[in-house]
Scaffold this active site. Structure first.
Site, PDB file in Angstrom:
ATOM      1  N   ASN A  17     -45.051  19.258  38.544  1.00 40.76           N
ATOM      2  CA  ASN A  17     -44.457  18.086  39.207  1.00 40.76           C
ATOM      3  C   ASN A  17     -42.982  18.302  39.537  1.00 40.76           C
ATOM      4  OD1 ASN A  17     -46.340  15.336  39.238  1.00 40.76           O
ATOM      5  ND2 ASN A  17     -47.006  16.870  37.760  1.00 40.76           N
ATOM      6  N   THR A  93     -48.336  18.759  32.537  1.00 43.85           N
ATOM      7  CA  THR A  93     -48.732  17.812  31.493  1.00 43.85           C
ATOM      8  C   THR A  93     -49.864  16.947  32.043  1.00 43.85           C
ATOM      9  OG1 THR A  93     -46.330  17.638  31.175  1.00 43.85           O
ATOM     10  CG2 THR A  93     -47.747  16.240  29.787  1.00 43.85           C
ATOM     11  N   HIS A 199     -40.446  25.062  24.534  1.00 44.55           N
ATOM     12  CA  HIS A 199     -39.079  24.716  24.930  1.00 44.55           C
ATOM     13  C   HIS A 199     -38.260  24.633  23.645  1.00 44.55           C
ATOM     14  CE1 HIS A 199     -40.767  23.768  28.789  1.00 44.55           C
ATOM     15  NE2 HIS A 199     -39.621  23.341  29.262  1.00 44.55           N
ATOM     16  N   GLU A 202     -32.671  23.260  23.659  1.00 46.44           N
ATOM     17  CA  GLU A 202     -32.206  22.639  24.910  1.00 46.44           C
ATOM     18  C   GLU A 202     -31.029  21.698  24.679  1.00 46.44           C
ATOM     19  OE1 GLU A 202     -35.126  21.640  28.212  1.00 46.44           O
ATOM     20  OE2 GLU A 202     -36.307  21.308  26.416  1.00 46.44           O
TER      21      GLU A 202
END
Ligand code: 5GP
Length: 347
Positions: A17, A93, A199, A202
Site C-alpha cells: 500500500n 498486511t 522492523h 525505528e
C-alpha cells in the site's frame, strides 16, 4: 539509459500500500470523495515517522476493495519491472475488504492474499520476455494486531506457502505494541519453514526490544536506525542482513542526513576478487516508493553519490542482496544467472 536503471536490482523491503502510484491514489481518492489524499499529495513528503503513519491511514481510506488491491499489486509489478528490478519480495498486511465498492460484505483475509496474487499473475501473463520474480511476505501490524491475530496471519501464510508466500514481517507503528506478544506466532511460522523479517530500531529508546529481537535471530532486519553500541556489535556479529531505506529514513527524520545514514556503519567495499563473507549484507530498498516518491534505481543513485561507490561496487552491492532473499538455493542460482546475463548485455 542510466546505470542505476539498467543495474539488475533486488527489492526486499516494499510495502504494497505504501508503494501505490500517486496517480492511482488520486484517482481512488476522487472516486471516494476523499480530500485528505489531495492534501497529502500537495505536501507529499512526511517529516516524521508518525506523519508517515497518517499517510498510510489516508491510503487505506482510498484502497478499500479487493479490486483495488489487485490493481496495486499489478501496477507495482509493472513499476518494478520498468525500474530494472529482477526479483522482489513484496510485503503487505492482510485486511478484510469487500470485492468491489458495490459489494455488501467484506471478504476474508484469504481473499486479500488471492487478490495480490491475481495482480502478480496479471503482470506475468501480460509481460513478455524476462520477467521480474515476485514473492509475497505477510505483515503483522504491531499496533493493530493482537497475539491471536498474529497466529491467524501465520496460518494464512502457511495456506499460501506453495503459492508464493515466503515469509512474515513485523511492522506497523513502532511506538506501539510489544515484541513479546508476537514472538510465539513468529517462532511457529519459522518452524514451518517461513522466513522472518523484523522492523527494528525505528525509534529511540527500544534497546531492550532490539536485544530480544537479536536473540530471536530473524532472517533479516528492517531499518535498524537507532541501535545502541552493544546491540550494534551483536547485530554485526549476527550476520543477519539488513534492509536499508535511505530516502524513507531521511524523510521521516530517522537519519540526520544521507551522509550520516547507518549504511556507512555496515557497508564495506568489496574487492571483487575476494568476497568477504563477514560483512553485513546491506539490502538497499524503497520501503514505500509511493509515499516517499523514490524508486529503487533512485535509492541506488543516492547510495552511489553519497558513499562514492563506482559502478562495479554498486553491482556487487545489488548482487550481494541475493544472499538475503527468502528464495530456496536453486531459485537463487537462476536469479543470480539472470543478473549476470543482464550485466553482460551491457558490456
Ligand atoms: P500495507 O501493509 O497496507 O500494504 O502497507 C502499509 C503498511 O505497512 C502500513 O500501514 C504500516 O503498517 C506498514 N509500514 C509501511 N512503512 C513502514 C515503516 O517505515 N515502518 C513501519 N514500522 N511500518 C511501515
Amino acid at each position: 539509459d542510466e546505470f542505476v536503471h539498467r543495474l539488475p536490482k533486488i527489492e526486499l523491503h516494499a510495502h504494497l500500500n505504501g508503494s501505490i502510484r500517486r496517480s492511482t491514489l488520486c484517482e481512488l481518492a476522487a472516486a471516494r470523495g476523499i480530500d485528505a489524499a489531495a492534501a497529502m499529495l500537495d505536501s507529499p513528503t512526511p517529516q516524521t515517522l508518525s506523519e508517515a503513519f497518517d499517510v498510510f491511514r489516508v491510503i487505506h481510506a482510498c484502497v478499500t476493495t479487493l479490486e483495488d488491491i489487485e490493481r496495486l499489486a499489478y501496477e507495482l509489478a509493472l513499476d518494478l519491472d520498468d525500474d530494472g528490478v529482477v526479483y522482489a519480495e513484496i510485503r503487505t498486511t492482510p485486511r478484510a475488504l469487500p470485492a468491489s465498492l458495490a459489494a455488501q460484505n467484506a471478504g476474508t483475509l484469504d481473499e486479500y492474499v488471492e487478490a495480490v496474487l491475481r495482480g502478480f499473475a496479471r503482470y506475468d501473463s501480460k509481460q513478455e520476455g524476462d520477467k521480474a520474480g515476485l514473492r509475497l511476505i505477510l505483515s503483522i501490524d504491531r499496533a493493530k494486531h493482537t497475539a491471536s491475530d498474529a497466529e491467524a496471519i501465520v496460518d494464512l501464510a502457511l495456506r499460501f506457502q506453495t503459492r508464493g508466500v515466503v515469509g512474515m514481517d513485523l511492522s506497523g507503528d513502532p511506538t506501539k505494541g510489544e515484541w513479546a506478544a508476537f514472538e510465539p506466532a513468529l517462532q511457529r511460522a519459522r518452524l514451518h519453514g517461513l522466513k522472518i523479517t523484523l522492523h527494528a530500531g525505528e525509534v529511540r529508546g527500544r534497546d531492550d526490544e532490539m536485544a530480544a529481537m537479536l536473540a530471536f535471530h530473524p532472517d533479516r532486519f528492517g531499518h535498524c536506525c537507532f541501535v545502541s553500541a552493544p546491540n550494534l556489535a551483536l547485530l554485526k556479529q549476527s550476520g543477519v542482513p539488513i534492509e536499508l531505506c535511505l530516502t524513507s529514513n531521511l524523510l521521516s527524520n530517522s537519519t540526520p542526513s544521507l551522509e550520516r545514514h547507518h549504511f556507512r556503519d555496515h557497508y564495506t567495499h568489496v574487492d571483487s576478487h575476494a568476497e568477504q563473507e563477514e560483512r553485513t549484507v546491506c539490502c538497499i530498498s524503497t520501503d514505500d516508493s509511493g509515499v516517499f516518491n523514490s524508486p529503487l534505481s533512485n535509492e541506488f543513485r543516492l547510495v552511489m553519490q553519497t558513499f562514492a561507490l563506482d559502478e562495479e561496487q554498486a553491482f556487487h552491492l545489488a548482487r550481494r542482496t541475493l544472499q538475503a532473499t527468502f528464495l530456496t538455493p536453486s531459485a537463487h542460482n537462476s536469479t543470480n544467472e539472470a543478473m549476470n546475463q543482464l550485466m553482460r548485455k551491457d558490456d
